[in-house]
Design a protein around this motif. Sequence first.
Motif: not given
Length: 286
Positions: A273-286
């Motif tokens: 879940a934390d990796l998902q938040r990091v990816a979203a902040v970086l714009g990797v995922i929406r």
Amino acid sequence: MTRPDPTDFPTSTLPLYSPTRVRDLLARHGLKPTKSLGQNFLIDGNILRAIAEAGGAAPGVPVLEIGPGLGVLTREIASRGAQVTALEKDERLRPVLSETLAGLDVRVIWGDALDFDYASLPEGTRVIANLPYYITGVLLSRFMHAPGVVSATVLVQKEVGQRLASRPGEDNYGFLSALAALHGTVRHIRDVPKGAFLPAPDVTSSVVRLDFDRTRPLPDPAFLKFVETALHHRRKTLRNNLRLSGLDGEAVGEALQEAGLRSDVRAEDVPLADLQRVAAVLGVIR
């Protein structure tokens, strides 16, 4: 009371998993197990029954088996009323399987398991198999992405089983663990000693069951790639792994802070879940 010697009985009366009968089958058909195909045949009836039971083999259940070999596990699954499809690459086994699977509800498809269309499997399919160790990871990924497959109960190397069942912060956690968690749940069934196979493999094995949650959408491919990058060097810091992948170091630092993670957190300790938040902040995922 003295136990009877199995050699006192005709080979055909022995159970198929008996070492004597396995050796007889191989000898009569002029075969030797092929190491390059990962051919190690199960010769322990208790383990065969445990695998079939844990895998959910039952009347009318569609089951996929990879690499039936001599048909030992196949017979156990089919004897429970399951509708078995078996994929076998080794054409030398045609006459053996014709003999050992005669009269059973089994469809054998000859060809490479890597070329099979898993999306064609019917809804509710359960995979039950002694997987060839050299293609375990690839096959598990195929099962995860096949919409009709609801579970996979498989024999794998013990260390692979440990990785599949591990959680963030545990010693064996890595990309395979994350991949399994993104698709469902993993349960360790039992370890299997080397002596349960003929020939004995070099490693201890484990039976694990993966249950796939088909109510979830499949993970975003971009996120899967991000997780793989993050865990590529799982004992290094997440920040360094992401920087090595080409992401801007300052942006990574800000993303970690926004997700509430320390700048020196190791990749293997970060929940999905934390990796998902990091990816979203970086714009990797929406």
